[in-house]
Design a protein around this motif. Sequence first.
Motif, short mmCIF file in Angstrom:
data_model
loop_
_atom_site.label_atom_id
_atom_site.label_comp_id
_atom_site.label_asym_id
_atom_site.label_seq_id
_atom_site.Cartn_x
_atom_site.Cartn_y
_atom_site.Cartn_z
N VAL A 562 0.82 -1.21 0.00
CA VAL A 562 0.00 0.00 0.00
C VAL A 562 0.86 1.26 0.00
O VAL A 562 0.35 2.35 0.23
N MET A 563 2.14 1.12 -0.27
CA MET A 563 3.04 2.26 -0.23
C MET A 563 2.76 3.26 -1.36
O MET A 563 3.06 4.45 -1.24
N HIS A 564 2.17 2.77 -2.45
CA HIS A 564 1.87 3.67 -3.56
C HIS A 564 0.90 4.77 -3.17
O HIS A 564 0.95 5.88 -3.71
N ILE A 600 9.65 -3.31 -5.65
CA ILE A 600 9.78 -1.97 -6.22
C ILE A 600 9.08 -1.90 -7.58
O ILE A 600 8.45 -0.89 -7.92
N ARG A 601 9.18 -2.96 -8.34
CA ARG A 601 8.50 -2.99 -9.63
C ARG A 601 6.99 -2.87 -9.46
O ARG A 601 6.32 -2.12 -10.19
N THR A 602 6.43 -3.61 -8.49
CA THR A 602 4.99 -3.52 -8.22
C THR A 602 4.60 -2.13 -7.74
O THR A 602 3.56 -1.60 -8.12
N LEU A 603 5.45 -1.53 -6.89
CA LEU A 603 5.18 -0.18 -6.41
C LEU A 603 5.16 0.81 -7.57
O LEU A 603 4.25 1.65 -7.66
N ASN A 604 6.14 0.74 -8.45
CA ASN A 604 6.18 1.65 -9.60
C ASN A 604 4.96 1.48 -10.49
O ASN A 604 4.38 2.46 -10.98
N TYR A 605 4.55 0.25 -10.68
CA TYR A 605 3.37 -0.01 -11.52
C TYR A 605 2.12 0.59 -10.88
O TYR A 605 1.28 1.19 -11.57
N SER A 606 1.98 0.44 -9.55
CA SER A 606 0.81 0.98 -8.85
C SER A 606 0.80 2.51 -8.89
O SER A 606 -0.26 3.12 -9.04
N VAL A 607 1.97 3.13 -8.76
CA VAL A 607 2.04 4.60 -8.83
C VAL A 607 1.67 5.08 -10.22
O VAL A 607 0.96 6.09 -10.39
N LEU A 608 2.15 4.40 -11.24
CA LEU A 608 1.81 4.77 -12.62
C LEU A 608 0.31 4.72 -12.86
O LEU A 608 -0.24 5.51 -13.63
N GLU A 609 -0.38 3.78 -12.21
CA GLU A 609 -1.83 3.65 -12.40
C GLU A 609 -2.60 4.76 -11.72
O GLU A 609 -3.65 5.17 -12.21
#
Length: 662
Positions: A562-564, A600-609
Amino acid sequence: MQLNKNLTSTIICINLPPNVNSKGLWVQFNDPQWWLNSSLPLLEFQLILFCFSLAITSHFLRRFRISKLSSQILIGLAFGCWWNQWEEGKTMVLNVESQDVLALLADFGYTLFLFLSAAKQDVTMTMRTGKHALLIGISAIVIPLVTGSFLKNMLYENTLLTKEQNKLLPMLIGFHGITSFPVVASLVKELHIVNSELGRLGLSSALVSDIIGGFTLIAIGQANRFNYNLADPTRAIAEFGALLLFLLLVIFVFRPIMLWIVKQTPQGMPVKSCYIEGVVFLALSSTILANFTGQASIIGPYILGLAIPDGAHLASTLVDRIECLVENVFMPILVITCALRADFSKISSSTFEPVFTKLNIILSFVIFAVKVLGSLLSSKYCKLPFKDALALSLIISSKGSVELVSYTITRDYGGIDNGLFGFCILWIFIIATLVPIAVRGLYDPSRKYAGYQNRDIMHLNSSSDELRLLVCIHRNVNISAIVQLLNLSCPTAENPIAVHIFHLIELPGRIAPIFISHRLQNGPLNNRSYSRQIIQSFDRFERENEGIVYVECFTAISPCTVMHDEVCTLALDKVASLIILPFHITWTLDGYIDEDDNKIRTLNYSVLERAPCSVGIFTDRGNLGLIGARTSSSRMRGTYSVCVIFLGGRMIGRHYHLRNVW
């Protein structure tokens, strides 16, 4: 011994001592029920049966957003009910001896669950909580308890209940009205709103409510011992003294031991396995000590868990080592075995005729309604929107495994009959099913980004707008490359930049997330060990570019899943035009992959969304570090080749003064 003629008896044969291991399949091949004669093969078959049934049920119910707890209760109810022609087979699979083994595993798992839940709490947060959380938390526990006591006296003031029922009724009112912090934390985690404003407020309010409710239940238990042991008050006094002694032992013996363990662990290193094993041994031993206090034995691990230093590596290591096993193995067994005891096929209308049963059914409905209404009114008083206030009140009023175990223990000790116990299980199942669905419909944490689509690089006015960046950092190795990237942006007095540095830390040893603004935080820098190097580096960068660069540092400690939301919320609050995220792959100087971090990859993907502004994924192959070695000042100019790949939007021909970089 002569039995009453009106009673029926059932003779059950149990082999003592039990046969644990079988002789093997090939030795007993001619016996079709060889696996029923030994406890270990039978336990393995039961676990396979439970896991297989739960996997299928959860797979289909997940599409309807049914919670995991509801699926587990449903499996327990299915195995507990009458199976008609298959009843004999069910009795063979779930015989009395095997139920004792399952109950032992369930109790062991629940002990560790409460211990870990308490270890992830921050008791001092109740002292630092805002007035809104304090008001909502107090109203969520005080109003239901007062209403339940008043309703009991109003409806059945002249009704003669038995002595045991009068003794038990205040405790059941407490069970109907309590707010359990572990239950609320599990719900908020399952809904993925831990880092949202509603999730934070719900956790803070639930912690206040749980502490008040816990002290209330302990006080009720002690009062009952003094009131109903007038002939022998010595035992009640001894139990109260044992409770105080246990609390002193935890505060002045166990907690200093854990602080010593934390001091013996170097920064960034895991806690030694021998220390973890010792702490788990203390948690299990505390159940024995808690028995001398007259309270339920499970209160021992809970109090011991509260004594663990919050946020330290001891708590995070405990969670990292044990939580997966507890949540995915022991807790499903616990919920299923509790629901197994409820058999709705044997419940009829006459089951609910007793006054005590009808009174508790009325109390459970009224207390839940009053709890939701009281939390809703207090939330509206705190100026929350109606939908958010209703979602928060439902979260605080949710029920789960803690209430399930409380009713089960009461039933096992003969406090409530099978009819009332069956209703309590069904009531928990209904609330655990409907509350998550309702909260998802009422609250969407991403909706606050709606209408915030023009604050990006494309719509930035190069002549008047200040470039505001949110730069995320996971490790100290990201510092040098980020500093050199900001140097290449060439800030000037006409085109200043504001940089918000966001240090993201995953620390599994806590439930409630932490957000720190280091510019507002008082105290010496040494107390901020996690972000010390980051703060010093960017403070120096700000001094070297005084007047043209503004730097503000933040730290977030929360689950990675849930960091995004932390990143997007801070970008929204700081009106950032661009979020810079480190790439999930890092390379060595000779070009080989050093690390590939999927989190980190999952975090970046969630932020992009979900991001409310432009997002840049920064890939450093080590060249900026070489540039930084040749560049002595951030004001020096030069020509550098930078590759920028635009995805998901149209590239425009406007350049800003960063501006040679983007």
